[in-house]
Design a protein around this motif. Structure first.
Motif, PDB file in Angstrom:
ATOM      1  N   ASP A  71      47.028  44.355  35.600  1.00  0.00           N
ATOM      2  CA  ASP A  71      45.796  44.531  35.306  1.00  0.00           C
ATOM      3  C   ASP A  71      44.758  43.745  35.688  1.00  0.00           C
ATOM      4  O   ASP A  71      43.729  43.804  36.414  1.00  0.00           O
ATOM      5  N   GLU A 108      45.444  41.513  38.059  1.00  0.00           N
ATOM      6  CA  GLU A 108      45.431  41.392  39.647  1.00  0.00           C
ATOM      7  C   GLU A 108      44.385  42.423  40.041  1.00  0.00           C
ATOM      8  O   GLU A 108      43.676  41.985  41.057  1.00  0.00           O
ATOM      9  N   ARG A 109      44.512  43.689  39.599  1.00  0.00           N
ATOM     10  CA  ARG A 109      43.549  44.449  40.075  1.00  0.00           C
ATOM     11  C   ARG A 109      41.982  44.262  39.789  1.00  0.00           C
ATOM     12  O   ARG A 109      40.987  44.417  40.493  1.00  0.00           O
ATOM     13  N   THR A 110      41.900  43.324  38.406  1.00  0.00           N
ATOM     14  CA  THR A 110      40.612  42.921  38.173  1.00  0.00           C
ATOM     15  C   THR A 110      40.162  42.153  39.323  1.00  0.00           C
ATOM     16  O   THR A 110      38.806  41.810  39.475  1.00  0.00           O
ATOM     17  N   ASP A 130      39.035  43.145  42.887  1.00  0.00           N
ATOM     18  CA  ASP A 130      38.066  44.186  42.871  1.00  0.00           C
ATOM     19  C   ASP A 130      36.724  43.230  42.599  1.00  0.00           C
ATOM     20  O   ASP A 130      35.813  43.330  43.293  1.00  0.00           O
TER      21      ASP A 130
END
Length: 421
Positions: free
Chosen positions: A279, A281-283, A286
């Protein structure tokens, strides 16, 4: 017999003159001796001398003047001198036929042999002088710009991209500001401070060392952390999660063999789950808009070390100094290229015991010694305090034989003494 030949010859000559006179009379032509080739000149029965025209006799009662012409041929330059010295009220020469004017202009304007020879010599001298000047200018430019070709040893190495390596680093210099963050971004964080950032990076340097990752990975990890913290407010308990996730992203970008998520969970002592890391990593990607290709100090270190003609000892000491700079929050005010150049300059001063910064280094780094001095003095201070305090991970790493015991070298204290003086 001889007398008879003379009489016959004389008779034939007289007969020729008689026939010529009769023909001239029948055709109303004047004899050749009556034609005056120079209008206004006295009749001269003899042929024109090869030495040139003689001076016209002065009129009766006129004051005699020294001859300005003499036997000198009338050249363009000499004619101009005569025109300047001629009185304003001097009578104009009589105008003759068009053929006479053309002959006069040709004789007046045509350069003499002496003038042609002199002009040729002048042109040759001018050409030689210009060539010598050009050679001197080229030698001067070569002396000013002559620098060792640091890429000549890599001509056969396709990975060195010698053909456009200069363009690559020009692009890095233009875009390095995009990788920088505000040196005061911690003021916007409510739950963390610069000391916590230093603890995190010091710990990540040890993790990087134990996992035997590439140097590029460490510098990109720190860059991702700072760019994310400059944009996002992070809680204290999530700071370590940001750190290990940033390292995972850097490994995916730089490494061939990427550590698995389970290894990172163990490194964090199971403080976070697999879902927490993915999670985060995605944040991060982005928030950073998937921009992982930024010039870090490591990019410039390799190029600048090459320009400095470094050996292993200088290389290890330079990396020791710049990794100390990664931990210290105050060093964020310097751009990556300046950090790299200052680390190499400080390492050279440390090893040589004196100021050392060559023209080649200045040419490739585009930093003078004066520009690097402030950053270099801060690195000397970090070097002096590397073995003290709580953040000693870099010092322990570079105290091993693998890294040449670079941390045990004496700091370049004379740079600090120069500031006090």
């Amino acid at each position: 017999m001889e007398n008879m030949r003379s009489e016959n010859h004389r008779g034939a000559a007289m007969e020729g003159v008689k026939l010529a006179s009769e023909a001239a009379a029948n055709t109303n032509r004047r004899a050749l001796r009556d034609i005056k080739n120079i209008l206004g000149a006295p009749h001269q029965p003899q042929a024109v001398s090869k030495r040139g025209l003689q001076e016209k006799p002065a009129a009766a009662g006129a004051k005699s003047q020294p001859s300005a012409v003499g036997h000198r041929p009338v050249t363009r330059k000499f004619a101009a001198i005569l025109q300047q010295t001629q009185p304003a009220n001097a009578p104009l020469a009589p105008i003759g036929s068009e053929r006479q004017k053309r002959n006069a202009d040709t004789a007046f304007n045509a350069p003499s042999d002496m003038e042609c020879s002199k002009a040729s010599d002048d042109d040759l001298d001018e050409m030689m002088t210009n060539e010598l000047k050009e050679i001197d200018m080229e030698d001067t430019e070569e002396e000013e710009e002559e620098m060792p070709d640091i890429d000549s040893c890599d001509v056969g190495n396709s990975l060195a991209v010698v053909e456009y390596v200069d363009e690559i680093y020009s692009f890095y210099r233009r875009t390095e500001e995009l990788s920088c963050v505000s040196p005061t971004y911690m003021a916007h964080q409510s739950d963390i401070n610069e000391k916590m950032r230093g603890i995190l990076i010091d710990w990540l340097i040890e993790v990087h060392y134990k996992l035997e990752l590439l140097g590029e990975t460490l510098f990109l990890t720190v860059n991702i952390i700072d760019r994310y913290l400059a944009r996002e407010n992070v809680a204290r308990k999530k700071l370590q999660l940001v750190g290990v996730t940033a390292m995972l992203l850097a490994c995916k970008y730089e490494e061939v063999s990427v550590p698995v998520v389970e290894d990172l969970i163990l490194i964090c002592d199971r403080a976070y789950s697999r879902e927490d890391i993915l999670d985060m990593e995605r944040t991060i990607v982005d928030r950073l808009e998937f921009n992982m290709s930024v010039p870090t100090p490591y990019c410039f270190m390799r190029r600048f070390l090459k320009a400095a003609g470094s050996d292993k000892k200088l290389e290890l000491l330079s990396f020791f100094l710049i990794e100390l700079s990664l931990v210290d929050y105050k060093m964020l005010k310097f751009q990556p290229s300046m950090l790299a150049a200052a680390a190499i300059y400080t390492a050279q001063c440390t090893l040589n015991g004196c100021v050392s910064w060559s023209k080649c280094c200045e040419l490739h780094t585009k930093y003078s010694e004066e520009q690097l001095m402030d950053c270099s003095r801060m690195m000397v201070e970090l070097h002096r305090g590397a073995a003290r305090g709580k953040l000693t991970g870099v010092h322990r790493k570079y105290s091993t034989f693998k890294y040449g015991c670079a941390a045990k070298s004496e700091p370049a204290a004379f740079l600090l003494d120069a500031r006090r003086a």
